[in-house]
Design a protein around this motif. Structure first.
Motif, PDB file in Angstrom:
ATOM      1  N   VAL A 136      39.205  38.681  34.763  1.00  0.00           N
ATOM      2  CA  VAL A 136      39.791  39.280  35.957  1.00  0.00           C
ATOM      3  C   VAL A 136      38.780  40.311  36.604  1.00  0.00           C
ATOM      4  CG1 VAL A 136      41.749  40.476  36.635  1.00  0.00           C
ATOM      5  CG2 VAL A 136      41.892  38.974  34.845  1.00  0.00           C
ATOM      6  N   ILE A 224      44.760  44.398  33.211  1.00  0.00           N
ATOM      7  CA  ILE A 224      44.708  43.142  33.890  1.00  0.00           C
ATOM      8  C   ILE A 224      45.765  42.930  34.919  1.00  0.00           C
ATOM      9  CG2 ILE A 224      45.230  40.837  32.995  1.00  0.00           C
ATOM     10  CD1 ILE A 224      43.975  41.419  30.310  1.00  0.00           C
ATOM     11  N   THR A 227      44.292  44.909  38.068  1.00  0.00           N
ATOM     12  CA  THR A 227      43.348  44.038  38.658  1.00  0.00           C
ATOM     13  C   THR A 227      43.821  42.760  39.226  1.00  0.00           C
ATOM     14  OG1 THR A 227      42.009  45.228  36.681  1.00  0.00           O
ATOM     15  CG2 THR A 227      41.085  43.419  38.265  1.00  0.00           C
ATOM     16  N   ARG A 228      44.641  42.206  38.725  1.00  0.00           N
ATOM     17  CA  ARG A 228      45.017  40.749  39.365  1.00  0.00           C
ATOM     18  C   ARG A 228      45.770  41.091  40.404  1.00  0.00           C
ATOM     19  NH1 ARG A 228      48.341  37.099  35.295  1.00  0.00           N
ATOM     20  NH2 ARG A 228      48.339  36.000  37.310  1.00  0.00           N
ATOM     21  N   TYR A 229      46.479  42.166  40.674  1.00  0.00           N
ATOM     22  CA  TYR A 229      47.336  42.501  41.894  1.00  0.00           C
ATOM     23  C   TYR A 229      46.360  43.202  42.792  1.00  0.00           C
ATOM     24  CZ  TYR A 229      50.318  45.303  44.661  1.00  0.00           C
ATOM     25  OH  TYR A 229      51.176  46.057  45.957  1.00  0.00           O
ATOM     26  N   LYS A 232      43.865  40.249  43.888  1.00  0.00           N
ATOM     27  CA  LYS A 232      44.430  38.850  44.077  1.00  0.00           C
ATOM     28  C   LYS A 232      43.690  37.655  43.432  1.00  0.00           C
ATOM     29  CE  LYS A 232      47.140  41.318  47.005  1.00  0.00           C
ATOM     30  NZ  LYS A 232      48.538  41.526  46.641  1.00  0.00           N
ATOM     31  N   ARG A 233      43.198  37.994  42.261  1.00  0.00           N
ATOM     32  CA  ARG A 233      42.486  37.199  41.485  1.00  0.00           C
ATOM     33  C   ARG A 233      43.327  36.738  40.375  1.00  0.00           C
ATOM     34  NH1 ARG A 233      37.326  39.458  39.823  1.00  0.00           N
ATOM     35  NH2 ARG A 233      36.610  39.008  41.843  1.00  0.00           N
ATOM     36  N   ASN A 234      43.490  35.285  40.220  1.00  0.00           N
ATOM     37  CA  ASN A 234      44.043  34.806  39.148  1.00  0.00           C
ATOM     38  C   ASN A 234      42.997  33.971  38.175  1.00  0.00           C
ATOM     39  OD1 ASN A 234      45.707  33.562  37.288  1.00  0.00           O
ATOM     40  ND2 ASN A 234      46.821  32.027  38.739  1.00  0.00           N
ATOM     41  N   ARG A 251      47.526  31.925  29.131  1.00  0.00           N
ATOM     42  CA  ARG A 251      48.325  32.993  29.467  1.00  0.00           C
ATOM     43  C   ARG A 251      48.736  33.875  28.235  1.00  0.00           C
ATOM     44  NH1 ARG A 251      49.756  29.871  34.242  1.00  0.00           N
ATOM     45  NH2 ARG A 251      49.050  30.968  36.155  1.00  0.00           N
TER      46      ARG A 251
END
Length: 338
Positions: A136, A224, A227-229, A232-234, A251
């Protein structure tokens, strides 16, 4: 209990746990055996799926296979403890040649295995969580981490470090019979130590690294999500289906630590109650022991269920194999009738 005490010549002290479970209910033993067998079957299926289904292979899954191997080793240790328990409580005298020295050696060996294997699983769980976080935060760094040249470091941390840590209690001769006071039907830190010594060696051998894993993996999990929020990385992408990427079905690897917490919760509750009340006279102790004995041995099976539930390509692969077999049978039948 008398036969246990006669074999080892141990007596309780005011500073030692006072409640013993030498004659455990049969259902505890049966549930533990079933749990171990299911976990070993689950571990084998995970390994076979990883080997024979190329579509599901990536670096995160390789780490997951190592975690599964550690869980399997723990199951073998528990089985050794169960066999030893059956030998001690054998009324047919079929094992009359097994003296106390042999049984104590088995007990110490089993305690070493069931201390080493969970510690290994804790370290692999932590490394899986850290690897997903790097996917991530910095995919390039994660790609570098997945190179074969870095794999040796993973093995040193995952297998070598726990071995060193678990050899310390062995050197100080603290592994042995605990009469299932704070475990299932297996050995760990021996009775006869003071309460302070017992707790210290519990944390040195297993519990310290277990709680360390909980804290680190929970923190990594929150990072995680954050950082995803923020970016904006999946990382669980379908477009990049390479060995260094993560699959959408990966997941569930984010939650392996949570499964670990839940499965080991009854044992930790039991340990906390025992430390709070050294006499062991707390309500529901047999129920807690039953749940602990069943869940502690079921980690590999739980991972297997989650893995096969989220990874649909395994079922698709099995379906394709079935169709190919049917086609071969149909072609063979046509040739025979020609």
């Amino acid at each position: 209990m008398d036969r246990f005490m006669d074999i080892y010549g141990l007596n309780t002290t005011s500073e030692s746990p006072l409640v013993f479970y030498p004659n455990l209910p049969d259902y505890i033993l049966y549930l533990t055996v079933v749990s171990c067998i299911l976990s070993l079957i689950g571990s084998l299926n995970i390994l076979l799926a990883y080997i024979y289904v190329p579509d599901i292979q990536n670096f995160a899954r390789k780490l997951f296979v190592y975690l599964t191997a550690a869980n399997s080793l723990d199951n073998f240790g528990v089985i050794i403890g169960l066999i030893r328990y059956f030998i001690i409580n054998d009324d047919t005298r079929a094992f009359v040649g097994w003296n106390s020295i042999k049984l104590l050696d088995i007990c110490v060996f089993q305690a070493l295995v069931t201390s080493y294997a969970p510690s290994v699983s804790f370290f692999w769980t932590t490394m899986i969580a850290f690897y997903i976080f790097m996917q991530v935060e910095s995919p390039k760094t994660a790609k570098a981490m997945s190179k074969n040249s870095c794999l040796l470091l993973y093995h040193v941390i995952g297998w070598g470090l726990p071995a060193i840590l678990c050899m310390v209690p062995l050197y100080y001769d603290v592994y042995g019979e605990n009469f299932s006071t704070y475990t299932g039907p297996w050995c760990w830190i021996r009775s006869g130590l003071t309460r302070k010594e017992t707790v210290t060696w519990m944390f040195v051998s297993v519990k310290g690294w277990e709680f360390f894993t909980y804290l680190v993996t929970a923190a990594v999990f929150m990072l995680i999500l954050w950082t995803r929020y923020k970016k904006k990385r999946n990382p669980f992408t379908v477009n990049d289906a390479s060995y260094n990427s993560l699959f959408p079905s990966d997941r569930f690897l984010m939650y392996t630590w949570l499964l670990l917490v839940l499965l080991r919760l009854p044992g930790n509750i039991r340990l906390a109650l025992l430390l709070n009340n050294p006499t062991g006279n707390y309500p529901g102790r047999t129920l807690l022991m039953t749940i602990q004995s069943t869940l502690d041995a079921s980690q590999a099976f739980t991972n297997f269920v989650c893995f096969f539930y989220f990874e649909k390509r395994i079922l698709a692969f099995l379906y394709r194999c079935r169709c190919k077999c049917r086609d071969k049978e149909k072609n063979y039948g046509t040739l025979m009738n020609a």
